[in-house]
Enzyme design. Structure first.
Site, short mmCIF file in Angstrom:
data_model
loop_
_atom_site.label_atom_id
_atom_site.label_comp_id
_atom_site.label_asym_id
_atom_site.label_seq_id
_atom_site.Cartn_x
_atom_site.Cartn_y
_atom_site.Cartn_z
N SER A 27 -2.23 -2.16 0.02
CA SER A 27 -1.07 -2.70 1.09
C SER A 27 -0.82 -1.39 1.84
CB SER A 27 0.11 -3.13 -0.07
OG SER A 27 0.43 -1.95 -0.94
N CYS B 225 -7.29 -10.12 3.14
CA CYS B 225 -6.47 -9.38 4.40
C CYS B 225 -7.01 -9.90 5.66
CB CYS B 225 -7.06 -7.88 4.35
SG CYS B 225 -8.61 -7.83 4.38
P1 NAD Z 1 -1.81 -2.56 -3.65
O1 NAD Z 1 -1.49 -1.58 -2.58
O2 NAD Z 1 -0.52 -3.01 -4.65
O3 NAD Z 1 -2.63 -2.01 -4.79
C1 NAD Z 1 -4.03 -1.35 -4.41
C2 NAD Z 1 -4.55 -0.33 -5.15
O4 NAD Z 1 -3.39 0.79 -5.25
C3 NAD Z 1 -4.80 -0.77 -6.70
O5 NAD Z 1 -5.80 -0.11 -7.26
C4 NAD Z 1 -3.38 -0.20 -7.36
O6 NAD Z 1 -3.60 -0.08 -8.40
C5 NAD Z 1 -2.82 0.97 -6.47
N1 NAD Z 1 -1.44 1.31 -6.50
C6 NAD Z 1 -0.64 0.46 -6.51
N2 NAD Z 1 0.64 0.94 -6.32
C7 NAD Z 1 0.41 2.43 -6.24
C8 NAD Z 1 1.25 3.30 -6.21
N3 NAD Z 1 2.48 3.30 -6.19
N4 NAD Z 1 0.71 4.43 -6.35
C9 NAD Z 1 -0.60 4.59 -6.06
N5 NAD Z 1 -1.67 3.63 -6.32
C10 NAD Z 1 -0.99 2.32 -6.33
O7 NAD Z 1 -2.54 -3.95 -3.03
P2 NAD Z 1 -3.03 -5.34 -3.85
O8 NAD Z 1 -1.58 -6.15 -4.06
O9 NAD Z 1 -3.97 -5.01 -4.80
O10 NAD Z 1 -3.93 -6.14 -2.66
C11 NAD Z 1 -3.25 -6.83 -1.61
C12 NAD Z 1 -3.11 -6.05 -0.25
O11 NAD Z 1 -4.15 -5.27 0.01
C13 NAD Z 1 -2.70 -6.49 0.91
O12 NAD Z 1 -1.70 -5.98 1.56
C14 NAD Z 1 -3.70 -6.87 1.57
O13 NAD Z 1 -3.52 -6.94 3.05
C15 NAD Z 1 -4.55 -5.58 1.35
N6 NAD Z 1 -5.98 -5.68 1.90
C16 NAD Z 1 -6.41 -4.90 2.89
C17 NAD Z 1 -7.60 -5.11 3.03
C18 NAD Z 1 -8.16 -4.40 4.56
O14 NAD Z 1 -9.25 -4.55 4.61
N7 NAD Z 1 -7.32 -3.97 5.32
C19 NAD Z 1 -8.65 -5.64 2.26
C20 NAD Z 1 -8.17 -6.21 1.10
C21 NAD Z 1 -6.81 -6.17 0.83
#
Ligand code: NAD
Length: 497
Positions: free
Chosen positions: A226, A281
């Site tokens: 995200s 995404c």
């Molecule tokens: P997320 O940001 O919650 O988590 C992603 C990763 O970050 C995970 O491995 C998680 O453990 C880690 N993380 C979570 N909170 C954290 C924190 N406070 N500090 C450090 N690390 C942390 O995302 P999600 O819910 O797993 O995935 C969905 C999101 O990913 C959506 O916003 C989607 O659009 C995005 N996404 C983007 C793409 C792209 O190519 N731009 C592709 C796939 C998904």
């Protein structure tokens, strides 16, 4: 209860930490496993193992690295049913879609098989008299990847096959919501002949991520997730002098022009908005109806959204599976509530969807809003669920303005029969990936994937040629042999005379 551990130095690793998380089957709502949450010490151990493996791996001829990738490709194909079922059981998406995402990851492995060609470099004979110069790309060292829940195979495979083929070693921190696929992929790559320590998988949450950011031996971090976390990763990697690419969230628009093939646009939108329950995404969560096409678009979409077959991912009849967790289900339902309060017209309401025999699964039916406006939260924020918002625009310019004013810039599409309109749109859209009559314009493995604006922090996109650039650094060598022309000391910049 099954316990999912880490994978370090070629084997399963328990680590020191006592902290764990829960993994659920979204189709039934039952807990399927406990996953270990790594401590800083556990992460440092994985990084040490990657550091130890680095010199030999970096020194291996690219062709030998490629041969392991060829073997890995074979093993993924052989184990594709098992890998797909792991994705379905922890993510929830339908089997064929999960399989498709695995194949898109496999295509990156296929691209990585060609690494000798990509690392060839450039050579110029006689940049000066009897002086030659050449540029080459060398690996960075220990790289790390942090990945989201929504593509448990594909997104990790955007990263580690490229990093490893380029001669780096890698520590992967997959999403704690669906971690099993990454462990299985690491086991297969080991079986393919990868030396111990070249690929390590560490499970966990923020503590593990922060440990990677703070570890001085980690030279580069690839992140997908995200936007707020992407920004956090970008800023903190910069502070810690690491190379970083951090891909964030999205709000992808689909512009529907009045001259388009409406069947094609509606079918495209259905797959792009509701496929994988909108947890992509590159999902299209906004349709911009241009001119007078709005009423007919809504009419056709509504019939199809009402007829969507929602069910468990392993049921062949299902077109859309459940959402990933109970918390995410209530967040998505909450956004539908917000949309109603904001005054958008809810045409199809999937909030009360129930499935007999699966009452505890995280299901929601497709939702469709009309008359959404740009000041509404359901327009501005990423919902990441099966909720499509239709916005009305009077003409092409207004639709383009909407696209360009939005904070996200991942993907966008236009449906039109007019080549001039299509070209003007692709030329002017401030978006990283553009489709013309293509609903989800995800680049294939030998191009590169990435968005603009707040959908990507950093300079390089993922995989393809950009992946090679990200995971290598450039060195330029200039050389003269003693038998070449000799000269007296020179105290001015040498230039070509
Ligand atoms: P997320 O940001 O919650 O988590 C992603 C990763 O970050 C995970 O491995 C998680 O453990 C880690 N993380 C979570 N909170 C954290 C924190 N406070 N500090 C450090 N690390 C942390 O995302 P999600 O819910 O797993 O995935 C969905 C999101 O990913 C959506 O916003 C989607 O659009 C995005 N996404 C983007 C793409 C792209 O190519 N731009 C592709 C796939 C998904």
């Amino acid at each position: 209860m099954k316990v999912i551990k880490h994978f370090v130095n070629g084997k399963s690793f328990s680590g020191d930490s006592k902290r764990t998380g829960k993994v659920f089957n979204p189709a039934t709502g039952e807990q399927s496993a406990e996953v270990k949450f790594a401590s800083t010490k556990d992460v440092n151990e994985a990084v040490s193992s990657a550091k130890k493996a680095y010199p030999d791996w970096a020194n291996k001829p690219p062709l030998q690295r490629a041969r392991i990738m060829f073997k890995f490709k074979e093993l993924i194909e052989k184990n594709s049913d098992e890998l797909t079922k792991i994705i379905v059981s922890e993510h929830g998406k339908v089997y064929e879609d999960a399989k498709g995402s695995l194949v898109r990851g496999l295509e990156v492995v296929e691209y990585a098989c060609g690494i000798p060609q990509m690392l060839k470099g450039e050579f110029t004979e006689n940049v000066g008299s009897n002086i030659d110069s050449w540029s080459l790309r060398q690996p960075l060292g220990v790289c790390a990847g942090i990945t989201p829940f929504n593509f448990p195979a594909m997104v990790p495979m955007w990263m580690f096959p490229m990093a490893i083929a380029c001669g780096n070693t890698f520590v992967l921190k997959p999403s704690e919501k669906d971690p099993s696929c990454s462990i299985k992929l690491a086991e297969l790559l080991n079986e393919a002949g990868l030396p111990e320590g070249v690929l390590n998988v560490i499970n966990g949450d923020k503590e593990a991520v922060d440990a990677l950011i703070n570890n001085k031996e980690v030279t580069a971090i690839s992140f997908v997730g995200s936007t707020p976390i992407a920004k956090y990763i970008y800023e903190n990697c910069a502070k810690n002098e690491k190379r970083v690419q951090a891909l964030g969230g999205a709000k992808n628009h689909c512009v529907v022009m009045p001259d388009c093939d409406l069947d094609q646009a509606v079918n495209g939108l259905m797959g792009a908005a509701y496929g994988s329950a909108g947890e992509r995404c590159m999902a299209q969560s906004v349709a911009v109806a241009v001119g007078n096409i709005g009423d007919e678009l809504i009419d056709r979409l509504a019939r199809k959204v009402e007829a969507l077959k929602v069910g468990p991912g392993m049921d062949k009849q299902s077109e859309m599976g459940p959402l990933v967790t109970k918390e995410h289900l209530s967040k998505v339902k909450g956004y539908v509530d917000i949309g109603e309060k904001e005054g958008a017209k809810l045409i199809v309401d999937g909030r009360n969807f129930k499935l007999q025999g699966y009452e505890n699964g995280y299901y929601i039916g497709g939702c469709l809003f009309d008359h959404v406006t740009k000041d509404m939260r359901i327009y501005k924020e990423e919902i990441f669920g099966p909720v499509l918002s239709v916005v009305r625009a009077k003409d092409f310019n207004e639709s383009l303005q909407l696209v360009n004013d939005h904070e996200f810039g991942n993907g966008v599409s236009i449906f039109t029969r007019d080549g001039d309109t299509g070209r003007a749109f692709s030329n002017k859209a401030k978006i990283g990936m553009v489709g013309i009559n293509i609903p989800i314009p995800v680049p294939v493995a030998f191009h590169s994937f990435g968005g603009w604006k707040r959908s990507l922090f950093g300079d390089q996109h993922m995989h393809g040629p950009e992946g090679v650039r990200f995971y290598t650094k450039l060195k330029t060598i200039t050389s003269r042999w003693p038998s070449g022309s000799r000269s007296d000391p020179e105290f001015v910049m040498p230039t070509m005379k």
